[in-house]
Design a protein around this motif. Structure first.
Motif: not given
Length: 247
Positions: A34-42, A211-225
């Protein structure tokens, strides 16, 4: 989960996620996916027993969390009261070797951060509570642990702040740093909470579970990066391929 994404697979970067085989290893996989899909990756799931050459078809790699790493990997004493997965240890070390050879962006999560350090010759505290005796024996999936992020690090740029709240589910921790590895974050007790390798496009390990904090934008930023780094790697690889075709 990703079998129905053939079109995205051609346009989005492909990022592998390692984990244990079977049901136990499947618990965190959906959250990574889920975190990777939200970041635009497969996302692609990688487990022991699979062909490690799959790494050659990826644009980035996540070394996931899970069981303790066997003491034989870093010369520690064998402890009977821990759960280990030697097949996974060997698979991830081989995957990291291939990733290093190709310059793949890599994110290590919890156990994965420890494995990143070991892959470069570092060591672990087998039981951090025996070394950091003032550390409370409290594990939580909630972001209640304070972590201080070092300035001028990739982690600081990704999180955009000097202090962050994270979860804590580990009892092992980084001890001696591997070659080229630096500390990117510590907690209030001095325990290493993140590492990275300057000079690599993306080689970052965090001791918590973003990945357990996918709802927190800054933590999701690790996957976006990671996804951004994977896209850059893919473009460069395609460019090199086209250049060789021209020659």
């Amino acid at each position: 989960m990703t079998d129905h994404l053939p079109t995205l697979g051609r346009r989005w970067p492909r990022i592998g996620v390692t984990g244990s085989a079977g049901r136990r290893g499947g618990r965190l996989w959906p959250l990574h996916a889920l975190s990777l899909l939200m970041a635009g990756a497969v996302p692609r799931r990688l487990v022991p027993g699979a062909d490690v050459e799959q790494v050659d078809d990826l644009d980035a790699l996540v070394i996931g969390g899970g069981d303790d790493i066997g003491a034989s990997v870093y010369g520690g004493d064998v402890m009977l009261d821990v759960r280990i997965d030697p097949a996974r240890d060997a698979f991830e070390l081989a995957a990291l070797e291939r990733a290093e050879r190709r310059g793949l962006p890599v994110l290590g999560v919890c156990r994965g951060a420890q494995m990143l350090n070991l892959s470069r010759g570092g060591t672990l505290h087998q039981d951090m509570y025996a070394v950091y005796r003032e550390t409370p024996r409290r594990r939580t999936v909630l972001p209640r642990k304070r972590v201080d992020v070092a300035p001028r690090t990739r982690l600081r740029r990704l999180l955009g702040r000097a202090v962050t709240g994270v979860n804590s589910l580990h009892h092992q921790a980084v001890d001696r740093l591997g070659a080229g590895v630096r500390v990117a974050a510590r907690d209030q007790h001095g325990i290493v909470q993140a590492i990275e390798v300057p000079g690599r496009r993306f080689f970052l390990g965090v001791q918590w579970h973003p990945e357990l904090l996918f709802y927190r934008g800054r933590q999701a930023g690790l996957y976006r990066g990671l996804a951004r780094a994977a896209r850059r790697h893919r473009r460069l690889a395609v460019g090199r391929h086209h250049s060789s075709d021209v020659r």
